[in-house]
Design an enzyme around this catalytic site. Sequence first.
Site, mmCIF file in Angstrom:
data_model
loop_
_atom_site.group_PDB
_atom_site.id
_atom_site.type_symbol
_atom_site.label_atom_id
_atom_site.label_comp_id
_atom_site.label_asym_id
_atom_site.label_seq_id
_atom_site.Cartn_x
_atom_site.Cartn_y
_atom_site.Cartn_z
ATOM 1 C CG HIS A 138 -19.233 91.819 20.831
ATOM 2 N ND1 HIS A 138 -18.293 90.879 21.178
ATOM 3 C CD2 HIS A 138 -19.902 92.114 21.986
ATOM 4 C CE1 HIS A 138 -18.390 90.620 22.482
ATOM 5 N NE2 HIS A 138 -19.366 91.344 22.988
ATOM 6 C CB CYS A 266 -16.722 73.960 16.811
ATOM 7 S SG CYS A 266 -16.061 75.297 15.859
HETATM 8 P P1 CNA Z 1 -11.443 84.368 21.572
HETATM 9 O O1 CNA Z 1 -11.249 84.975 22.905
HETATM 10 O O2 CNA Z 1 -10.351 84.539 20.566
HETATM 11 O O3 CNA Z 1 -11.720 82.806 21.835
HETATM 12 C C1 CNA Z 1 -11.879 81.893 20.795
HETATM 13 C C2 CNA Z 1 -12.127 80.534 21.415
HETATM 14 O O4 CNA Z 1 -12.431 79.622 20.397
HETATM 15 C C3 CNA Z 1 -10.931 79.963 22.187
HETATM 16 O O5 CNA Z 1 -11.386 79.379 23.390
HETATM 17 C C4 CNA Z 1 -10.373 78.907 21.238
HETATM 18 O O6 CNA Z 1 -9.769 77.818 21.910
HETATM 19 C C5 CNA Z 1 -11.624 78.456 20.533
HETATM 20 N N1 CNA Z 1 -11.396 77.961 19.181
HETATM 21 C C6 CNA Z 1 -10.612 78.466 18.207
HETATM 22 N N2 CNA Z 1 -10.738 77.770 17.082
HETATM 23 C C7 CNA Z 1 -11.622 76.787 17.346
HETATM 24 C C8 CNA Z 1 -12.168 75.743 16.583
HETATM 25 N N3 CNA Z 1 -11.840 75.554 15.298
HETATM 26 N N4 CNA Z 1 -13.059 74.905 17.175
HETATM 27 C C9 CNA Z 1 -13.406 75.073 18.484
HETATM 28 N N5 CNA Z 1 -12.923 76.054 19.257
HETATM 29 C C10 CNA Z 1 -12.051 76.901 18.689
HETATM 30 O O7 CNA Z 1 -12.772 84.872 20.877
HETATM 31 P P2 CNA Z 1 -14.186 85.201 21.542
HETATM 32 O O8 CNA Z 1 -15.178 85.126 20.469
HETATM 33 O O9 CNA Z 1 -14.402 84.426 22.768
HETATM 34 O O10 CNA Z 1 -13.977 86.721 21.974
HETATM 35 C C11 CNA Z 1 -14.880 87.698 21.674
HETATM 36 C C12 CNA Z 1 -14.401 88.717 20.654
HETATM 37 C C13 CNA Z 1 -13.687 88.130 19.483
HETATM 38 C C14 CNA Z 1 -15.604 89.368 20.056
HETATM 39 O O11 CNA Z 1 -15.687 90.680 20.459
HETATM 40 C C15 CNA Z 1 -15.479 89.252 18.536
HETATM 41 O O12 CNA Z 1 -15.941 90.375 17.855
HETATM 42 C C16 CNA Z 1 -14.036 89.022 18.311
HETATM 43 N N6 CNA Z 1 -13.642 88.396 17.038
HETATM 44 C C17 CNA Z 1 -14.579 88.055 16.085
HETATM 45 C C18 CNA Z 1 -14.160 87.458 14.899
HETATM 46 C C19 CNA Z 1 -15.198 87.087 13.857
HETATM 47 O O13 CNA Z 1 -16.224 87.742 13.768
HETATM 48 N N7 CNA Z 1 -14.967 86.021 13.079
HETATM 49 C C20 CNA Z 1 -12.814 87.195 14.666
HETATM 50 C C21 CNA Z 1 -11.889 87.581 15.658
HETATM 51 C C22 CNA Z 1 -12.316 88.161 16.835
#
Ligand code: CNA
Length: 287
Positions: A138, A266
């Site tokens: 992404h 994680c």
């Molecule tokens: P999401 O849909 O928000 O899912 C996150 C997942 O991670 C969920 O299933 C949570 O239960 C799980 N989760 C959260 N914290 C923890 C942890 N500490 N340990 C284990 N599991 C955990 O996010 P996805 O990544 O699935 O969705 C994709 C989007 C989010 C992408 O397009 C990214 O660009 C976008 N995004 C990226 C960031 C970043 O780069 N740090 C931040 C926020 C969103």
Amino acid sequence: DLRVRLEEDVGDEDLRLLLSDLRMGTLQKVVVMAGAGISVSANLPDFRSKGGLYDQLRQSTNISSPETIFTREFLHSDPGVFFSVMRQLRADHVSPTFTHGFIKQLQDKGLLQRCYTQNIDCLERKVGIEERRLVECHGTTAKAKCDGCRKIYSKEHYFNKELPPKCGCGGLIRPDIVLFGEPLPEAFQQLSKEDFQTADLLVVMGTSLKVQPFASLPKLLKPSCAVLVINREFPQSLQLHRQVRTLQCRLSATKLRKHVFLAGDCDTSVRWLMEEVGWIFQRTVSA
Ligand code: CNA
């Protein structure tokens, strides 16, 4: 507080075999699929968890479906809100987590075929994942680009200003990320088919697997590929793929794939896993 939750028809045997395969180095090609959850302990909120960015945006902007903010239409219709949200995702002051360190260990051990990340925070690069091993599906907030002619700019063009300047061509300068509805980078198309068809182990970490086409990659796996899921909850779309696979495997009388779900944070799971397989954690990251 690590819980190892095993699903129906999967016994402790799967976990035992997986750990033994990792110890012996018998899994040669590991593919990682990562999402926002692996950066949550670095204080970057994910999208869909309770209290995550979507919840925060629902409250602060009164926009009921915050997904719409991450579209090109929204960027053009309300650039002020778009860029203020992008500043909340700013990650240049953030250090990689323990889980990023685990991906680096896979690379150092010569096991990492590729890391497919949905994250735009650049922490995989910061921990040292090589460019050729990384597919930033992404895009990244570490660069900016013109929305018109695609010319690349530095991130300061949108981070440090209320509204970013326009490109010489008149286009808007925006972060180099993939907005909903936009095509993924070429590397995704070029590498994913072979990587997933030939992987021995898929590690899925910190993702809800709700964003397509990323979420469909596990469909490409060969039946014998082991799957390790490290997440707070089990991603439902993966369950579907598994059921289909299980059915296919039964029909063709192939051995069922090893399938392990480590439920919880994680960093905790990865720390436990590395201890179990006797890998020393290199303190190259602040965890
Ligand atoms: P999401 O849909 O928000 O899912 C996150 C997942 O991670 C969920 O299933 C949570 O239960 C799980 N989760 C959260 N914290 C923890 C942890 N500490 N340990 C284990 N599991 C955990 O996010 P996805 O990544 O699935 O969705 C994709 C989007 C989010 C992408 O397009 C990214 O660009 C976008 N995004 C990226 C960031 C970043 O780069 N740090 C931040 C926020 C969103």
